[in-house]
Scaffold this active site. Sequence first.
Site, short mmCIF file in Angstrom:
data_model
loop_
_atom_site.label_atom_id
_atom_site.label_comp_id
_atom_site.label_asym_id
_atom_site.label_seq_id
_atom_site.Cartn_x
_atom_site.Cartn_y
_atom_site.Cartn_z
N ARG A 136 -7.73 -0.14 -6.52
CA ARG A 136 -7.92 0.94 -5.53
C ARG A 136 -8.12 2.25 -6.31
NH1 ARG A 136 -4.23 1.14 -0.37
NH2 ARG A 136 -6.06 2.27 0.36
N ASN A 161 -5.09 12.66 1.13
CA ASN A 161 -4.24 11.71 1.88
C ASN A 161 -5.12 10.94 2.85
OD1 ASN A 161 -1.61 10.62 2.45
ND2 ASN A 161 -1.65 11.72 4.40
N LYS A 162 -4.52 10.05 3.58
CA LYS A 162 -5.23 9.17 4.51
C LYS A 162 -6.21 9.96 5.39
CE LYS A 162 -5.01 5.61 4.65
NZ LYS A 162 -5.98 4.78 3.92
N ASP A 214 -1.85 10.72 -1.62
CA ASP A 214 -2.23 9.72 -2.62
C ASP A 214 -2.59 10.35 -3.95
OD1 ASP A 214 -2.91 8.62 0.20
OD2 ASP A 214 -2.54 6.91 -1.12
N GLN A 226 -1.83 2.26 10.10
CA GLN A 226 -0.54 2.24 9.39
C GLN A 226 0.55 2.96 10.16
OE1 GLN A 226 -3.49 2.98 7.99
NE2 GLN A 226 -3.56 2.46 5.82
N ARG A 248 0.86 -1.18 0.00
CA ARG A 248 0.00 0.00 0.00
C ARG A 248 0.90 1.23 0.00
NH1 ARG A 248 2.39 1.64 3.71
NH2 ARG A 248 0.87 3.26 3.90
N GLY A 249 0.26 2.42 -0.06
CA GLY A 249 1.07 3.63 -0.23
C GLY A 249 1.13 3.94 -1.72
N ALA A 250 0.83 5.18 -2.06
CA ALA A 250 0.66 5.52 -3.48
C ALA A 250 1.82 5.08 -4.39
CB ALA A 250 0.37 7.01 -3.61
O1 MRU Z 1 -4.42 3.25 2.38
P1 MRU Z 1 -2.93 3.39 2.25
O2 MRU Z 1 -2.18 2.75 3.36
O3 MRU Z 1 -2.45 2.96 0.89
O4 MRU Z 1 -2.72 4.96 2.36
C1 MRU Z 1 -1.40 5.47 2.27
C2 MRU Z 1 -1.32 6.92 2.51
O5 MRU Z 1 -2.31 7.60 2.73
C3 MRU Z 1 0.03 7.54 2.39
O6 MRU Z 1 0.17 8.63 3.25
C4 MRU Z 1 0.21 8.03 0.94
O7 MRU Z 1 -0.03 6.99 0.05
C5 MRU Z 1 1.56 8.57 0.71
S1 MRU Z 1 2.74 7.26 0.64
C6 MRU Z 1 4.26 7.85 0.28
#
Ligand code: MRU
Length: 373
Positions: free
Chosen positions: A90, A254-255, A244, A203, A53-55
Amino acid sequence: MKIDGKPYRSIWAEADGRTVGIIDQTRLPHSFVTRQLKSLDDAATAIADMWVRGAPLIGATAAYGMAIAMRQDASDESLMKAYAVLHATRPTAINLKWALDETVRLLQPLPSEQRADAAWALAATLCDADVAVNHAIGSHGLELIKAIAARKEPGEAVNILTHCNAGWLATVDWGTATSPIYQAHDLGIEVHVWVDETRPRNQGASLTSWELGRHGVDHTLIVDNAGGHLMQHGKVDMCIVGTDRTTASGDVCNKIGTYLKALAARDNGVPFYVALPSSTVDWTINDGVREIPIEERDGREVSWMAGKDANGVETKVLICPETTPVANFAFDVTPSRLVTGLITERGVCSASQAGLAKLFPEMAKGQNKVRAV
Ligand code: MRU
């Protein structure tokens, strides 16, 4: 980054040229487990079920997913199917579409017998570029940390609040928000990180705490609602988060919970920075609140919490009545006016159309190429 002295990236091509290795992030922090992706379905499941996960890492996994699919079948039909399957995993992180578009752009004109090798080479290039870009983000962000450190008494740490995991686990290496932190730490600058636990999937608690701890960076885990209190008491010098998807006008998705941190930061005069590679900018949209699709995930991620019990057994517990209705919005949008600056691979700019266009004039004009830093 290193785990127990062994250097790791979050994703890697295995020597057989048809399998991809990843760290299963659903098992952290209690177990370090790697998995092998051998099929298009494996890659799609890895993204959708958040083994990765993470963009930026979602983008890298999608690129390798296309490469795996091309080893199985390199026809036009298979190329389009792989794009559709991976794209559906996603909805919010734009790096997914970016990596898929880059792959299709390269593969479509090629004869089918050349596609698999080309896709593998591209995925490797995108991963290497991600590492270089994140290192550059860190170098620019480091200057911001140095400026704050210069105003501190000797021995006093720079306190940085971060949300979710925008660390090396969310990218191929270095992380985005964590890259300046790791670089400052490695230079001997005293940094301390306030880690938001980041409900519902935690996370921050499970991933950011784990990777900061492994690297020896001083940090403290806090509940998501503590940030405002800490800012009111002068205990946060700056916030750095990831994103993201960021619009061409600087709105930051973002999250979930990021927006509330930005509001608290603004109310308390705390600088709020967003670290991102340019592949996370969606150059086609301007209004983040209305135009960015916000992923809604299974409500059981909210009602059930995963952890380790007192006997050391990994388990899940229900934290509300079984019949409680649950909503699980995974992301929110922080309007550009609340963002102090965007830390990119080409420098720090204002969260605005003009700021982004100055650093990335070719992208602002609508081109979309894999670029050198
Ligand atoms: O749902 P996730 O865990 O994929 O969400 C990740 C985030 O929100 C991160 O902050 C974002 O992707 C930046 S990662 C460098």
